[in-house]
Scaffold this motif. Structure first.
Motif, PDB file in Angstrom:
ATOM      1  N   THR A   1      -7.196  -2.089   4.709  1.00  0.00           N
ATOM      2  CA  THR A   1      -7.427  -2.593   3.358  1.00  0.00           C
ATOM      3  C   THR A   1      -8.057  -3.971   3.454  1.00  0.00           C
ATOM      4  O   THR A   1      -7.487  -4.874   4.094  1.00  0.00           O
ATOM      5  CB  THR A   1      -6.098  -2.679   2.591  1.00  0.00           C
ATOM      6  OG1 THR A   1      -5.494  -1.384   2.542  1.00  0.00           O
ATOM      7  CG2 THR A   1      -6.304  -3.193   1.186  1.00  0.00           C
TER       8      THR A   1
ATOM      9  N   THR B   1       0.849  -1.199   0.000  1.00  0.00           N
ATOM     10  CA  THR B   1       0.000   0.000   0.000  1.00  0.00           C
ATOM     11  C   THR B   1       0.880   1.243   0.000  1.00  0.00           C
ATOM     12  O   THR B   1       1.961   1.272   0.604  1.00  0.00           O
ATOM     13  CB  THR B   1      -0.931   0.048   1.227  1.00  0.00           C
ATOM     14  OG1 THR B   1      -0.153   0.026   2.420  1.00  0.00           O
ATOM     15  CG2 THR B   1      -1.894  -1.121   1.233  1.00  0.00           C
TER      16      THR B   1
ATOM     17  N   THR C   1      -2.958   0.458  -3.990  1.00  0.00           N
ATOM     18  CA  THR C   1      -2.796  -0.881  -3.441  1.00  0.00           C
ATOM     19  C   THR C   1      -2.380  -1.845  -4.544  1.00  0.00           C
ATOM     20  O   THR C   1      -3.031  -1.926  -5.587  1.00  0.00           O
ATOM     21  CB  THR C   1      -4.107  -1.381  -2.812  1.00  0.00           C
ATOM     22  OG1 THR C   1      -4.606  -0.389  -1.907  1.00  0.00           O
ATOM     23  CG2 THR C   1      -3.895  -2.680  -2.060  1.00  0.00           C
TER      24      THR C   1
END
Length: 807
Positions: free
Chosen positions: A249, A164, A182
C-alpha cells in the motif's frame, strides 16, 4: 518507518514508588534487551503462589524503563509505540504522561507518543507490569514485556494501525479478485489530495497487479477506501504449497510518498461441508492439528523466532498441518511463520468469559457454578465486560490478512453458554466476528457437548469445536445423525500423556470408564515414578491417540482434530513436584516422544519405522515385554539378536500400530519395514552398557545476527560402543568462549527444579539441551561440554559456531 525497539531497557523486579516519573533514578536497575520473561528465571518453589497452574514459578510486579532520543527529522511526524504483548496489566508512561493500561496480556497495543515527546533531549518510557494476583491464568503465562516492541514514525497522512483488510471474493484458475480496504487518516490541519496505490507482488518481488484511487480527505478525518485488483493465473496457498504474495500500500500527498505499508496475501478457497468435511482449493483436506500454549520451554514466554520456527518445522516433519492457538491470541511471528511454512490456524481469542469450572471432590467430576467466578480467580473474567469487545476487534484487525487463519475461536469451554444457556454473550461475539471478518467461520471449543446442544449454544456457531471433556469425543456420530447440517471438528482431542522414555504396561487414564486394558498380567516397569506417564499410548484422559485418529480419518464429514498438545508446556502440572504438563508429542526441550512417530506414521508418507520401548530393562530376563512398532509401511519383521520373531501386517483390529509380546533378553531388537514387498525403513533398539561418554550435536552452526539466531545443542549419553543409554542421568556442564552465551539449558524432566539459566544440566533419560545465543558481535563461538558440574580437564565434546551479519 517501523523500527524494532527491543534494545537497551532497564528492569527491576518489584514496585518502586515513583518509577513512572521522568527524573526517577533507574541507574541501578538491570540492563537487558526485550523480549523478556522474568518468571522463567525462577526459582521453582512449592510456596510460589502460581502453584501447579503456573509451574510453581514466581510472579509479581516489575518495571521497565528506557531513555531515548528522537531522530533529527521527527518534527511534523506522528510517533507511535507498539507492544506486541505485556503479561499482564501493562501500564505505560511517556515523559511522565500516562498513556493507558491494557489488562489482557496476549493482545498487542499501540499508543500515540506524539503529543508528549521532546524533539530535542531525552525521552523516557516507563512500563509497569503487574502479575501479582494469582492465579491469573490456567497455565504458565510468564511475566514481563515478553514480545517485541516497535516504534513507528509516520506522516500525518498515513494508513491507520492495522488499517488494511484484504479478501479474495472470487478465485478461479484464470483469475483471482483481490479486494483491499484501507483506512487512511489525515491528521493535518487542512484537506489533502490523496493518492492511494495498491501493488501486488509475487514471491520473487515482481509486480503482478496494481490499482490507484485519488480523492480528497478532509482535515482530521479518516476514510475506508475500497480497491479491487486482479491476479492472472494465481499461485494458490495451501499447507503443501504455501505460495505468498505481498500487497504493498502506497499513500501519497499529491506526488509525495507519505506511507508505504506491506500486508501478506495468500490466495486460497476454504469451504466447509457437512458431508464432505473441509475443501481447500477444491481438494479434501483433513486438519492434522495440535493445540499449543505460547511458552517455549526453557526460554519461557519470551518470544524467540528461531525457537518457534524450529518447533513448527518439527511439527511439519511429523505431518502436522494445523495449529490451534490455545487459548489466546498468539505472537504475530507465529502467523508469519505459519503463512510461510504452511499451517492452517484456528486463531483463538479467549479461554474464559465470566465463569469457570471447578473440580467437585465428592463426585470427582468437573462442574460449574453460578457462584464460581472465572476459571482463574484473577484471570480475564475480571476484565471481560469492559475489554472483550475491544480485545476481540483488535485481534481480528491484527490477524485478518494472514492466509493461514481459517477460523476464529472466540472461546474455550465456557460454562455460561454450555451449561446455563446464557447466549447473549456468544451472540455478541458472533456478530462482532461476522462484522469484522465475514470471510471466516466463528467457533468455540466445547466440552460437555450434550449441555451445549441442549442450551442451544451449538446452533449459534458457524462450526462446532468438540473438546474431549464430558465425553464429547464420543458424540461425533450421534450428533451428525441428529444435526446433519452441522459442521464439526475436534478442537481439543485427544488428551494423552507421555513422559519421554518412560513406560508402563498397565493403563492409566484420568477417567476410569475409558481405562485401556492392561497389556501384561504384572507391571513390567514397576519402578516408573508416579509423576511420570507411560509412552505407550495407554495414558491420558479419555481416548487414545489411535482411537481418536481412527475416528477423525474415517468420518468423511469430520474436518480434523487438534490434539492436546504439540509440546509439553510449563504449568498445569498436576501438583508438586511436577512443574510441567506432560501432554505433548514433543517434550519442552524439543525431544520427540514415541507418540511423535505414531503421528508421523499416520500423517506422512515418509518411509519410517519406530520401535518402543527402549531395550534396557535390567533384571527382567524372560519377562514378556510388549514391543510396539509405528510405521508407514504395510508390514514389519521383528528380530531379536538376529532371530526373526515374525512378520506383522496391519489388520482391521490393529490398524494403527503393530505389536509383539517378546520375552526380554539383552541385545538388539531390529525392525524391518516393507511396503508392497519392498524394504523401506529399518530401526534398532540396543541394550546399552554403562555410560562412558556423551555426544553433542548442534542443530545449526552458522548463526545470523540480524535474525536473533540460536543454536540448540543436544547431548546424548552413550556407552563405550556408542549405544544410546536410555536411563542415563549424568551431569553436563557448558563453557562458552567468543561472542556467545548459554541462554538456557534443560532436560525435559517434568519434576526437575533446576534453573533453566544454569550452565550445567543433569541429563534426563539420556538427553540434555543447551541453547546458545550470540551476544551481538561477529566471530567464532566455541562451546565446550564437560562431564561434570566442575569445568576442568578435557571437554567431552566441542562445537564451533560461526556468527555472521547479513549487513
Amino acid at each position: 518507518m517501523r523500527e524494532n525497539f527491543d534494545a537497551n531497557w532497564s528492569f527491576v523486579k518489584g514496585d518502586p514508588s515513583g518509577a513512572d516519573a521522568v527524573k526517577f533514578d533507574h541507574s541501578g536497575w538491570r540492563q537487558l534487551d526485550l523480549p523478556h520473561d522474568w518468571s522463567i528465571e525462577g526459582p521453582f518453589e512449592e510456596k510460589n503462589v502460581s502453584k501447579a497452574r503456573g509451574g510453581y514459578l514466581p510472579n509479581g510486579t516489575g518495571w521497565y524503563r528506557k531513555s531515548f532520543k528522537l531522530p533529527a527529522n521527527t518534527a511534523g511526524k506522528k510517533v507511535f509505540i507498539e507492544f506486541d504483548g505485556i503479561y499482564m496489566n501493562g501500564e505505560v508512561w511517556i515523559n511522565g504522561h500516562r498513556l493507558g493500561k491494557r489488562p489482557y496480556g496476549y493482545i498487542g497495543v499501540e499508543y500515540d507518543l506524539t503529543p508528549h515527546l521532546k524533539l530535542d533531549g531525552e525521552n523516557v518510557l516507563a512500563v509497569c507490569v503487574d502479575n501479582e494476583l494469582q492465579p491469573s491464568s490456567r497455565w504458565y503465562s510468564g511475566c514481563g514485556i515478553y514480545r517485541h516492541v516497535w516504534m513507528t514514525f509516520t506522516d500525518k497522512l498515513h494508513v491507520a494501525h492495522w488499517g488494511t483488510q484484504i479478501s479474495t471474493p472470487k478465485i478461479s484458475d484464470a483469475n483471482a479478485e483481490v479486494l483491499v480496504k484501507t483506512t487512511v487518516k489525515n491528521a493535518h490541519a487542512k484537506t489533502k489530495a490523496v493518492s492511494l496505490t495498491q501493488k501486488i507482488l509475487d514471491a520473487s518481488g515482481k509486480q503482478v497487479a496494481t490499482a490507484t484511487k485519488e480523492l480528497e480527505l478532509a482535515a482530521g478525518k479518516e476514510l475506508v477506501i475500497d480497491q479491487s485488483l486482479q491476479i492472472s493465473k494465481p499461485a494458490l496457498w495451501s499447507p503443501k504449497s504455501p505460495n505468498l504474495y505481498t500487497v504493498r500500500t502506497e499513500l501519497r500527498d499529491g506526488k509525495v510518498l507519505t506511507d508505504s505499508y506491506d500486508s501478506p496475501l495468500g490466495v486460497r478457497t476454504v469451504v466447509f461441508d457437512s458431508k464432505r468435511g473441509m475443501l481447500l482449493n477444491g481438494e479434501s483436506v483433513i486438519m492434522k492439528g495440535v493445540c499449543n500454549h505460547h511458552d517455549l520451554g526453557p526460554l519461557g514466554a519470551a518470544m524467540w523466532e528461531r525457537a518457534l520456527e524450529r518447533r513448527l518445522i518439527m511439527l511439519k516433519e511429523m505431518g502436522c498441518n494445523a495449529i490451534r492457538t490455545a487459548h489466546n491470541p498468539p505472537a504475530p511471528e507465529l502467523l508469519d511463520l505459519c503463512n510461510r511454512l504452511g499451517f492452517l490456524v484456528v486463531n483463538e481469542t479467549f479461554d474464559e468469559w465470566r465463569r469457570g469450572w471447578f473440580f467437585e471432590k465428592s463426585t470427582k467430576t468437573l462442574v460449574s457454578s453460578k457462584d464460581n467466578k472465572g476459571k482463574s480467580k484473577y484471570g480475564y473474567n475480571l476484565h471481560f465486560d469492559e475489554w472483550a469487545k475491544k480485545d476481540l476487534i483488535d485481534h481480528y484487525r491484527r490477524d485478518r490478512n494472514h492466509p493461514c487463519v481459517i477460523m476464529w475461536s472466540v472461546g474455550n469451554e465456557v460454562p455460561e453458554a454450555q451449561k446455563y444457556g446464557e447466549l447473549e454473550t456468544v451472540k455478541m461475539l458472533r456478530d462482532l466476528s461476522h462484522k469484522h471478518d465475514p470471510t471466516r467461520l466463528m467457533t468455540v471449543g466445547c466440552n460437555f457437548i450434550q449441555g451445549a446442544n441442549k442450551s442451544g449454544f451449538t446452533e449459534l456457531m458457524d462450526i462446532v469445536g468438540y473438546n474431549g471433556g464430558g465425553g464429547s469425543c464420543f458424540e461425533y456420530e450421534a450428533d451428525h445423525a441428529k444435526y446433519p447440517n452441522r459442521l464439526m471438528y475436534a478442537s481439543e482431542v485427544p488428551h494423552t500423556l507421555q513422559t519421554r522414555g518412560e513406560y508402563r504396561t498397565f493403563g492409566k487414564f484420568r477417567e476410569r470408564q475409558h481405562q485401556p486394558a492392561h497389556m501384561t498380567k504384572k507391571e513390567v516397569f514397576a519402578d516408573t515414578s508416579p509423576w511420570y506417564e507411560s509412552s505407550y499410548d495407554n495414558a491420558g484422559v479419555r481416548i487414545t491417540a489411535r482411537d481418536s485418529w481412527r475416528l477423525t480419518k474415517n468420518l468423511p464429514y469430520f474436518t480434523g482434530e487438534f490434539r492436546w498438545t504439540g509440546f509439553d508446556y510449563i504449568g498445569e502440572s498436576g501438583g508438586w513436584p511436577r512443574v510441567i504438563g506432560n501432554f505433548g508429542i514433543i517434550d519442552i526441550c524439543n525431544f520427540p516422544k514415541d507418540t511423535y512417530y505414531f503421528y508421523q506414521s499416520q500423517w506422512t508418507e515418509k518411509p519410517m519405522v519406530h520401535l518402543l520401548p527402549h531395550w534396557n530393562i535390567p533384571a527382567k530376563e524372560g519377562t514378556v515385554v510388549p514391543v510396539w512398532c509405528y510405521t508407514s509401511g504395510d508390514s514389519v519383521e521383528l528380530f531379536l539378536n538376529g532371530k526373526s520373531l515374525g512378520v506383522k501386517k496391519f489388520t482391521k483390529e490393529m490398524d494403527m500400530h503393530l505389536e509383539w509380546m517378546v520375552p526380554y533378553a539383552p541385545g538388539e531388537l531390529k525392525a524391518v519395514a516393507s511396503k508392497n514387498g519392498k524394504v523401506v525403513a529399518t530401526t534398532f533398539r540396543r541394550t546399552a552398557g554403562p555410560v562412558a561418554k556423551f555426544t553433542a550435536e548442534a542443530d545449526q552452526t552458522k548463526l545470523n545476527l540480524q535474525q536473533r539466531d540460536l543454536s540448540f545443542i543436544t547431548v546424548n549419553m552413550v556407552d563405550e560402543k556408542g549405544n544410546f543409554c536410555p536411563k542415563a542421568d549424568r551431569w553436563v556442564s557448558f563453557e562458552v568462549t567468543g561472542p556467545g552465551r548459554v541462554l538456557a539449558t534443560g532436560n525435559g524432566d517434568p519434576i526437575s527444579h533446576e534453573s533453566f539459566q544454569a550452565v550445567s544440566v543433569k541429563a534426563f533419560n539420556g538427553k540434555a539441551l543447551a541453547i546458545i545465543q550470540p551476544t551481538g558481535e561477529e566471530g567464532e563461538i566455541v562451546v565446550k561440554a564437560f562431564w561434570t558440574t566442575r569445568r576442568w580437564g578435557k571437554p567431552m565434546a566441542e562445537i564451533k559456531l560461526t556468527v555472521e551479519s547479513d549487513r
